[in-house]
Design a protein around this motif. Structure first.
Motif, PDB file in Angstrom:
ATOM      1  N   LEU A   1      -8.974   8.388  -9.476  1.00 31.64           N
ATOM      2  CA  LEU A   1      -9.738   9.578 -10.336  1.00 31.64           C
ATOM      3  C   LEU A   1      -9.619  10.939  -8.737  1.00 31.64           C
ATOM      4  O   LEU A   1      -8.716  12.241  -9.852  1.00 31.64           O
ATOM      5  N   ALA A   2      -9.675  10.308  -8.189  1.00 31.45           N
ATOM      6  CA  ALA A   2      -9.111  11.631  -7.122  1.00 31.45           C
ATOM      7  C   ALA A   2      -7.605  11.699  -7.054  1.00 31.45           C
ATOM      8  O   ALA A   2      -6.897  12.527  -6.557  1.00 31.45           O
ATOM      9  N   ARG A   3      -6.662  11.080  -7.189  1.00 32.71           N
ATOM     10  CA  ARG A   3      -6.242  10.554  -7.041  1.00 32.71           C
ATOM     11  C   ARG A   3      -4.711  11.576  -8.078  1.00 32.71           C
ATOM     12  O   ARG A   3      -3.987  12.225  -8.253  1.00 32.71           O
ATOM     13  N   ASN A   4      -5.222  10.859  -9.102  1.00 33.40           N
ATOM     14  CA  ASN A   4      -4.131  11.568 -10.816  1.00 33.40           C
ATOM     15  C   ASN A   4      -5.245  11.159 -11.681  1.00 33.40           C
ATOM     16  O   ASN A   4      -5.200  10.367 -12.323  1.00 33.40           O
ATOM     17  N   PRO A   5      -6.539  12.326 -12.139  1.00 32.26           N
ATOM     18  CA  PRO A   5      -7.183  11.870 -12.986  1.00 32.26           C
ATOM     19  C   PRO A   5      -6.237  11.920 -14.560  1.00 32.26           C
ATOM     20  O   PRO A   5      -7.040  10.656 -15.339  1.00 32.26           O
TER      21      PRO A   5
ATOM     22  N   PRO B   1       3.254  15.951 -12.481  1.00 31.79           N
ATOM     23  CA  PRO B   1       2.249  15.383 -12.906  1.00 31.79           C
ATOM     24  C   PRO B   1       1.993  14.178 -12.672  1.00 31.79           C
ATOM     25  O   PRO B   1       0.514  13.327 -12.903  1.00 31.79           O
ATOM     26  N   GLY B   2       2.718  13.385 -12.075  1.00 35.33           N
ATOM     27  CA  GLY B   2       2.731  12.622 -11.556  1.00 35.33           C
ATOM     28  C   GLY B   2       2.275  11.787 -10.642  1.00 35.33           C
ATOM     29  O   GLY B   2       2.144  10.709  -9.588  1.00 35.33           O
ATOM     30  N   CYS B   3       2.666  12.982  -9.431  1.00 41.78           N
ATOM     31  CA  CYS B   3       2.122  12.323  -8.299  1.00 41.78           C
ATOM     32  C   CYS B   3       0.643  12.543  -7.255  1.00 41.78           C
ATOM     33  O   CYS B   3      -0.345  12.529  -8.777  1.00 41.78           O
ATOM     34  N   GLY B   4       0.636  11.376  -6.579  1.00 43.54           N
ATOM     35  CA  GLY B   4      -0.529  10.284  -7.454  1.00 43.54           C
ATOM     36  C   GLY B   4      -0.500   9.690  -7.968  1.00 43.54           C
ATOM     37  O   GLY B   4      -1.622   9.074  -7.815  1.00 43.54           O
ATOM     38  N   THR B   5       0.040   9.217  -8.479  1.00 43.40           N
ATOM     39  CA  THR B   5       0.054   8.029  -9.682  1.00 43.40           C
ATOM     40  C   THR B   5      -0.033   6.773  -8.750  1.00 43.40           C
ATOM     41  O   THR B   5      -0.719   5.522  -9.086  1.00 43.40           O
ATOM     42  N   LEU B   6       1.076   5.978  -7.763  1.00 46.38           N
ATOM     43  CA  LEU B   6       1.412   5.523  -7.280  1.00 46.38           C
ATOM     44  C   LEU B   6      -0.355   4.927  -5.980  1.00 46.38           C
ATOM     45  O   LEU B   6      -0.768   3.927  -6.696  1.00 46.38           O
TER      46      LEU B   6
ATOM     47  N   ASP C   1       0.509  -1.003  -0.136  1.00 40.37           N
ATOM     48  CA  ASP C   1      -0.095   0.211   0.395  1.00 40.37           C
ATOM     49  C   ASP C   1       0.991   0.812  -0.545  1.00 40.37           C
ATOM     50  O   ASP C   1       1.516   1.617   0.875  1.00 40.37           O
ATOM     51  N   PRO C   2       0.736   2.047  -0.897  1.00 42.32           N
ATOM     52  CA  PRO C   2       1.531   3.084  -0.829  1.00 42.32           C
ATOM     53  C   PRO C   2       0.832   4.139   0.043  1.00 42.32           C
ATOM     54  O   PRO C   2       1.510   4.917   0.107  1.00 42.32           O
ATOM     55  N   ASN C   3      -0.333   4.081   0.237  1.00 43.16           N
ATOM     56  CA  ASN C   3      -0.605   4.689   1.511  1.00 43.16           C
ATOM     57  C   ASN C   3       0.243   4.637   2.237  1.00 43.16           C
ATOM     58  O   ASN C   3       0.322   5.721   3.229  1.00 43.16           O
ATOM     59  N   GLN C   4       1.126   3.811   3.100  1.00 43.17           N
ATOM     60  CA  GLN C   4       1.487   3.882   4.631  1.00 43.17           C
ATOM     61  C   GLN C   4       2.826   4.007   4.443  1.00 43.17           C
ATOM     62  O   GLN C   4       3.461   4.241   2.835  1.00 43.17           O
ATOM     63  N   PRO C   5       3.096   5.177   4.817  1.00 42.15           N
ATOM     64  CA  PRO C   5       5.049   5.679   4.775  1.00 42.15           C
ATOM     65  C   PRO C   5       5.755   4.401   4.936  1.00 42.15           C
ATOM     66  O   PRO C   5       6.116   3.765   5.677  1.00 42.15           O
ATOM     67  N   GLY C   6       6.864   5.403   3.974  1.00 35.83           N
ATOM     68  CA  GLY C   6       7.915   3.856   4.241  1.00 35.83           C
ATOM     69  C   GLY C   6       8.073   3.121   3.093  1.00 35.83           C
ATOM     70  O   GLY C   6       9.119   2.593   2.764  1.00 35.83           O
ATOM     71  N   HIS C   7       7.358   3.060   2.632  1.00 39.77           N
ATOM     72  CA  HIS C   7       7.092   1.861   1.327  1.00 39.77           C
ATOM     73  C   HIS C   7       7.672   2.338   0.099  1.00 39.77           C
ATOM     74  O   HIS C   7       8.556   1.737  -0.311  1.00 39.77           O
ATOM     75  N   TYR C   8       7.399   3.531   0.140  1.00 41.09           N
ATOM     76  CA  TYR C   8       7.983   3.823  -1.791  1.00 41.09           C
ATOM     77  C   TYR C   8       8.534   5.502  -2.086  1.00 41.09           C
ATOM     78  O   TYR C   8       8.080   5.665   0.080  1.00 41.09           O
TER      79      TYR C   8
END
Length: 146
Positions: free
Chosen positions: A82-86, A62-67, A41-48
């Motif tokens: 769509l909310a993260r990166n349309p 433009p890529g922020c939120g893609t993961l 999960d990229p929502n958990q800090p430290g993974h990516y």
């Protein structure tokens, strides 16, 4: 004195399953990446890693939120993606269509007949640049990664 004719490389497969090696490898790599993003999960800090542009400038690229958007797509949450990166969702759809057309062309043994016109490439560049600017406009939070 005899001359030896140069040997030609073996012809590429002219259709059927043999011609689908490259699309098969691309599909396998895509499934591997999507499985990783779905499981970690990229929502958990430290993974990516953090976006370097965001860390240095404080602005979204433009890529922020893609993961996080790909993670949402892997779990079937189109609204979350769509909310993260349309733009990523549109790009994923376009890449899927391009992949199907590429695979079909190879399956049928048809040669590539054209490349993308310059106007299309410039239009895509303008779209990415406009998205980059608009997602950083104060008050336009609907384009920023949620």
């Amino acid at each position: 004195m005899s001359t030896v004719a140069p040997q030609r490389p073996a012809p590429l497969a002219t259709g059927g399953f043999g011609a689908l090696r490259a699309p098969g490898l691309a599909a396998t790599a895509t499934v591997a990446v999507m499985t990783t993003v779905a499981l970690v999960d990229p929502n958990q800090p430290g993974h990516y890693p953090t976006c370097p542009f965001l860390a240095l400038s404080g602005y979204y690229c433009p890529g922020c939120g893609t993961l996080r958007g790909l993670h949402d797509l892997a779990h079937g949450d189109l609204a979350g993606a769509l909310a993260r990166n349309p733009l990523m969702v549109l790009a994923a759809g376009g890449l899927l269509v391009a992949f199907v057309l590429w695979s079909r062309r190879l399956w049928l043994g048809r040669p590539r007949t054209r490349v993308a016109p310059a106007a299309l490439l410039y239009g895509l560049l303008a779209l990415v640049l406009a998205f980059w600017v608009l997602r950083n406009v104060p008050g336009w939070n609907w384009l920023s990664p949620a």
